[in-house]
Design a protein around this motif. Structure first.
Motif, PDB file in Angstrom:
ATOM      1  N   ARG A  90     -38.275  41.530  58.716  1.00 39.61           N
ATOM      2  CA  ARG A  90     -37.262  41.318  59.744  1.00 39.61           C
ATOM      3  C   ARG A  90     -37.913  40.672  60.966  1.00 39.61           C
ATOM      4  O   ARG A  90     -38.924  41.168  61.475  1.00 39.61           O
ATOM      5  CB  ARG A  90     -36.568  42.629  60.136  1.00 39.61           C
ATOM      6  N   LEU A  91     -37.302  39.577  61.415  1.00 44.03           N
ATOM      7  CA  LEU A  91     -37.836  38.802  62.523  1.00 44.03           C
ATOM      8  C   LEU A  91     -36.830  38.766  63.662  1.00 44.03           C
ATOM      9  O   LEU A  91     -35.678  38.369  63.479  1.00 44.03           O
ATOM     10  CB  LEU A  91     -38.144  37.371  62.073  1.00 44.03           C
ATOM     11  N   TYR A  92     -37.277  39.171  64.844  1.00 47.53           N
ATOM     12  CA  TYR A  92     -36.480  39.005  66.050  1.00 47.53           C
ATOM     13  C   TYR A  92     -36.945  37.735  66.761  1.00 47.53           C
ATOM     14  O   TYR A  92     -38.144  37.540  66.975  1.00 47.53           O
ATOM     15  CB  TYR A  92     -36.648  40.200  66.986  1.00 47.53           C
ATOM     16  N   ILE A  93     -35.984  36.891  67.115  1.00 48.24           N
ATOM     17  CA  ILE A  93     -36.301  35.634  67.787  1.00 48.24           C
ATOM     18  C   ILE A  93     -35.828  35.726  69.226  1.00 48.24           C
ATOM     19  O   ILE A  93     -34.628  35.783  69.506  1.00 48.24           O
ATOM     20  CB  ILE A  93     -35.631  34.438  67.091  1.00 48.24           C
ATOM     21  N   ALA A  94     -36.776  35.774  70.156  1.00 48.20           N
ATOM     22  CA  ALA A  94     -36.468  35.860  71.588  1.00 48.20           C
ATOM     23  C   ALA A  94     -36.224  34.448  72.105  1.00 48.20           C
ATOM     24  O   ALA A  94     -37.159  33.728  72.465  1.00 48.20           O
ATOM     25  CB  ALA A  94     -37.609  36.531  72.335  1.00 48.20           C
ATOM     26  N   ARG A  95     -34.966  34.062  72.137  1.00 53.67           N
ATOM     27  CA  ARG A  95     -34.631  32.685  72.484  1.00 53.67           C
ATOM     28  C   ARG A  95     -34.618  32.465  73.993  1.00 53.67           C
ATOM     29  O   ARG A  95     -34.325  33.371  74.771  1.00 53.67           O
ATOM     30  CB  ARG A  95     -33.275  32.290  71.903  1.00 53.67           C
ATOM     31  N   GLY A 119     -42.646  31.695  75.247  1.00 55.26           N
ATOM     32  CA  GLY A 119     -43.640  31.907  76.281  1.00 55.26           C
ATOM     33  C   GLY A 119     -44.370  33.228  76.220  1.00 55.26           C
ATOM     34  O   GLY A 119     -43.851  34.236  75.736  1.00 55.26           O
ATOM     35  N   ILE A 120     -45.589  33.227  76.741  1.00 55.12           N
ATOM     36  CA  ILE A 120     -46.389  34.450  76.822  1.00 55.12           C
ATOM     37  C   ILE A 120     -45.694  35.465  77.721  1.00 55.12           C
ATOM     38  O   ILE A 120     -45.568  36.644  77.373  1.00 55.12           O
ATOM     39  CB  ILE A 120     -47.795  34.118  77.364  1.00 55.12           C
ATOM     40  N   GLU A 121     -45.225  35.025  78.884  1.00 54.26           N
ATOM     41  CA  GLU A 121     -44.587  35.950  79.817  1.00 54.26           C
ATOM     42  C   GLU A 121     -43.248  36.461  79.279  1.00 54.26           C
ATOM     43  O   GLU A 121     -42.856  37.595  79.563  1.00 54.26           O
ATOM     44  CB  GLU A 121     -44.423  35.268  81.171  1.00 54.26           C
ATOM     45  N   THR A 122     -42.559  35.630  78.498  1.00 58.58           N
ATOM     46  CA  THR A 122     -41.324  36.085  77.853  1.00 58.58           C
ATOM     47  C   THR A 122     -41.597  37.263  76.934  1.00 58.58           C
ATOM     48  O   THR A 122     -40.917  38.300  76.987  1.00 58.58           O
ATOM     49  CB  THR A 122     -40.687  34.935  77.047  1.00 58.58           C
ATOM     50  N   MET A 123     -42.625  37.130  76.104  1.00 53.92           N
ATOM     51  CA  MET A 123     -42.912  38.181  75.126  1.00 53.92           C
ATOM     52  C   MET A 123     -43.490  39.418  75.797  1.00 53.92           C
ATOM     53  O   MET A 123     -43.177  40.551  75.422  1.00 53.92           O
ATOM     54  CB  MET A 123     -43.852  37.658  74.039  1.00 53.92           C
ATOM     55  N   ASP A 167     -34.492  33.271  80.619  1.00 53.80           N
ATOM     56  CA  ASP A 167     -35.389  33.859  79.631  1.00 53.80           C
ATOM     57  C   ASP A 167     -35.588  35.329  79.988  1.00 53.80           C
ATOM     58  O   ASP A 167     -35.066  35.812  80.994  1.00 53.80           O
ATOM     59  CB  ASP A 167     -36.727  33.100  79.551  1.00 53.80           C
ATOM     60  N   PHE A 168     -36.329  36.041  79.160  1.00 59.14           N
ATOM     61  CA  PHE A 168     -36.428  37.484  79.356  1.00 59.14           C
ATOM     62  C   PHE A 168     -37.282  37.873  80.562  1.00 59.14           C
ATOM     63  O   PHE A 168     -37.118  38.964  81.098  1.00 59.14           O
ATOM     64  CB  PHE A 168     -36.932  38.157  78.079  1.00 59.14           C
ATOM     65  N   VAL A 201     -35.750  46.528  84.685  1.00 59.20           N
ATOM     66  CA  VAL A 201     -36.101  46.989  83.354  1.00 59.20           C
ATOM     67  C   VAL A 201     -34.958  47.744  82.689  1.00 59.20           C
ATOM     68  O   VAL A 201     -34.767  47.661  81.465  1.00 59.20           O
ATOM     69  CB  VAL A 201     -37.393  47.840  83.402  1.00 59.20           C
ATOM     70  N   ASP A 202     -34.165  48.476  83.456  1.00 56.87           N
ATOM     71  CA  ASP A 202     -33.051  49.221  82.858  1.00 56.87           C
ATOM     72  C   ASP A 202     -32.004  48.277  82.278  1.00 56.87           C
ATOM     73  O   ASP A 202     -31.469  48.518  81.189  1.00 56.87           O
ATOM     74  CB  ASP A 202     -32.414  50.153  83.885  1.00 56.87           C
ATOM     75  N   ALA A 203     -31.692  47.210  82.996  1.00 56.73           N
ATOM     76  CA  ALA A 203     -30.727  46.235  82.491  1.00 56.73           C
ATOM     77  C   ALA A 203     -31.274  45.516  81.265  1.00 56.73           C
ATOM     78  O   ALA A 203     -30.529  45.237  80.307  1.00 56.73           O
ATOM     79  CB  ALA A 203     -30.376  45.232  83.583  1.00 56.73           C
ATOM     80  N   LEU A 204     -32.565  45.214  81.286  1.00 58.58           N
ATOM     81  CA  LEU A 204     -33.188  44.575  80.122  1.00 58.58           C
ATOM     82  C   LEU A 204     -33.104  45.483  78.901  1.00 58.58           C
ATOM     83  O   LEU A 204     -32.757  45.045  77.795  1.00 58.58           O
ATOM     84  CB  LEU A 204     -34.645  44.226  80.438  1.00 58.58           C
ATOM     85  N   ARG A 205     -33.394  46.765  79.091  1.00 66.17           N
ATOM     86  CA  ARG A 205     -33.335  47.728  77.996  1.00 66.17           C
ATOM     87  C   ARG A 205     -31.910  47.833  77.441  1.00 66.17           C
ATOM     88  O   ARG A 205     -31.707  47.813  76.217  1.00 66.17           O
ATOM     89  CB  ARG A 205     -33.823  49.094  78.476  1.00 66.17           C
ATOM     90  N   ALA A 206     -30.943  47.913  78.322  1.00 70.99           N
ATOM     91  CA  ALA A 206     -29.563  48.050  77.874  1.00 70.99           C
ATOM     92  C   ALA A 206     -29.101  46.821  77.114  1.00 70.99           C
ATOM     93  O   ALA A 206     -28.403  46.929  76.083  1.00 70.99           O
ATOM     94  CB  ALA A 206     -28.662  48.293  79.085  1.00 70.99           C
TER      95      ALA A 206
END
Length: 345
Positions: free
Chosen positions: A273-278, A237-241, A311-312, A321-326
């Motif tokens: 190197r590819l990161y896949i945001a599942r 998704g756009i919002e995920t990325m 999802d992210f 945002v802090d939890a997401l970063r960690a």
């Protein structure tokens, strides 16, 4: 015929083939004519509609004759009889709804594909060109309400204040504000467009059955943020990325728009190197597994990034945002933490 009816008939005749594809969809074009069984859209060949011709009189575009019955008329009659309408006001309203669509969207609503296999890549480019930058629009408000405040490098997103939405082929056209995202190929050429219809106040998506739709050539392509180099992140998704960009503001990203399209994403030649945001669901698992296998076969290192919730964007909104970063920091390659992660955002 009244002046109002004559005007509607003339306007419909200018786009006679699209009218036929919409209301006489069981027929087909043969040369300068549309052939179908009868004006009620029965399959067959006895009724023919002239697609090209004079504006009026004998041989005019939009005039039809049923060779089996001798019946004849214009495109208003086609709309009236194919839709089962009896009151002229209803016929006129249906004709105006059709004519209110932009020319290229009339063709899509009618199933027309033009001379190319889908005909929609050009429509996507035109739609994107008609839209405006997102700064100061309700789209910007919508994204910020979703926790997405890192809006640098979002030239692939635009805002359309009055984007047409048609629930189905038989429903009247509606108008809603929308986010319009350009889908591009590896060379940066627009191949499609993705629309997300929004509520007029930007507080959420529009209250329609399918608030997200895409047109054009999507397979292998994506909505892109930044130019891919040796490292890239990709997801559905756009919002995920865009949520990931809160803590990874400079890593190039690609939103493939669905699990199936993510699995088929084409790799830039420079990618190492590819990161896949599942997404945390069965479709997301399947897409991630397929893309991991394809990347390995191509000699590309691949790392799956897993959200804590669905999802992210859910992570960003619910956990912060802090939890997401960690959570992301321990999933990235160490060198990419230093290179891409925003530690003080």
């Amino acid at each position: 015929m009244s002046e109002q009816a004559s005007d509607l008939a003339r306007r419909l005749a200018r786009d006679a083939e699209a009218v036929c594809r919409r209301y006489l969809s069981n027929g087909r074009r043969q040369g300068r004519y549309w052939m179908v069984g009868d004006v009620r859209n029965t399959p067959g060949r006895s009724l023919f509609v002239r697609l090209k011709g004079a504006h009026s009189g004998k041989g005019a575009a939009g005039r039809w004759t049923d060779a089996a019955t001798g019946d004849h008329g214009d495109l208003l009659d086609v709309i009236r009889l194919s839709c089962g309408l009896t009151d002229f006001r209803d016929v006129a309203d249906e004709a105006r709804r059709f004519l209110a669509l932009p020319r290229f969207e009339r063709s899509f609503a009618a199933g027309h594909r033009g001379s190319s296999p889908t005909g929609s890549a050009e429509a996507a480019r035109r739609l994107f060109a008609m839209s405006q930058p997102i700064s100061g629009t309700i789209l910007e408000s919508y994204l910020r309400r979703r926790g997405i405040t890192a809006l640098h490098g979002t030239g692939s997103l635009r805002f359309h204040p009055r984007c047409y939405y048609r629930p189905d082929a038989y429903a009247p056209t509606e108008v809603w504000p929308a986010m319009v995202a350009a889908v591009t190929d590896l060379d940066g050429k627009i191949s499609g467009a993705h629309r997300t219809w929004l509520a007029p106040d930007g507080r959420g998506k529009a209250p329609v059955d399918t608030p997200r739709r895409a047109i054009g050539h999507l397979l292998g392509n994506a909505v892109r943020f930044g130019v891919a180099g040796e490292v890239m992140a990709a997801g559905e998704g756009i919002e995920t990325m865009l949520s990931l960009r809160r803590v990874l503001p400079t890593i190039p990203m690609a939103a493939a728009l669905s699990a199936a399209h993510l699995a088929a994403l084409l790799f830039p030649i420079s990618l190492r190197r590819l990161y896949i945001a599942r997404d945390d669901d069965r479709a997301g698992d399947g897409a991630t597994a397929t893309l991991l296998d394809r990347a390995m076969e191509a000699g590309i290192e691949s790392i799956a990034l897993s959200p804590q919730l669905g999802d992210f964007n859910e992570d960003l909104r619910a956990l912060g945002v802090d939890a997401l970063r960690a959570a992301l920091r321990i999933q990235l390659a160490p060198q990419d933490v230093a290179r891409f992660m925003e530690l003080n955002a």
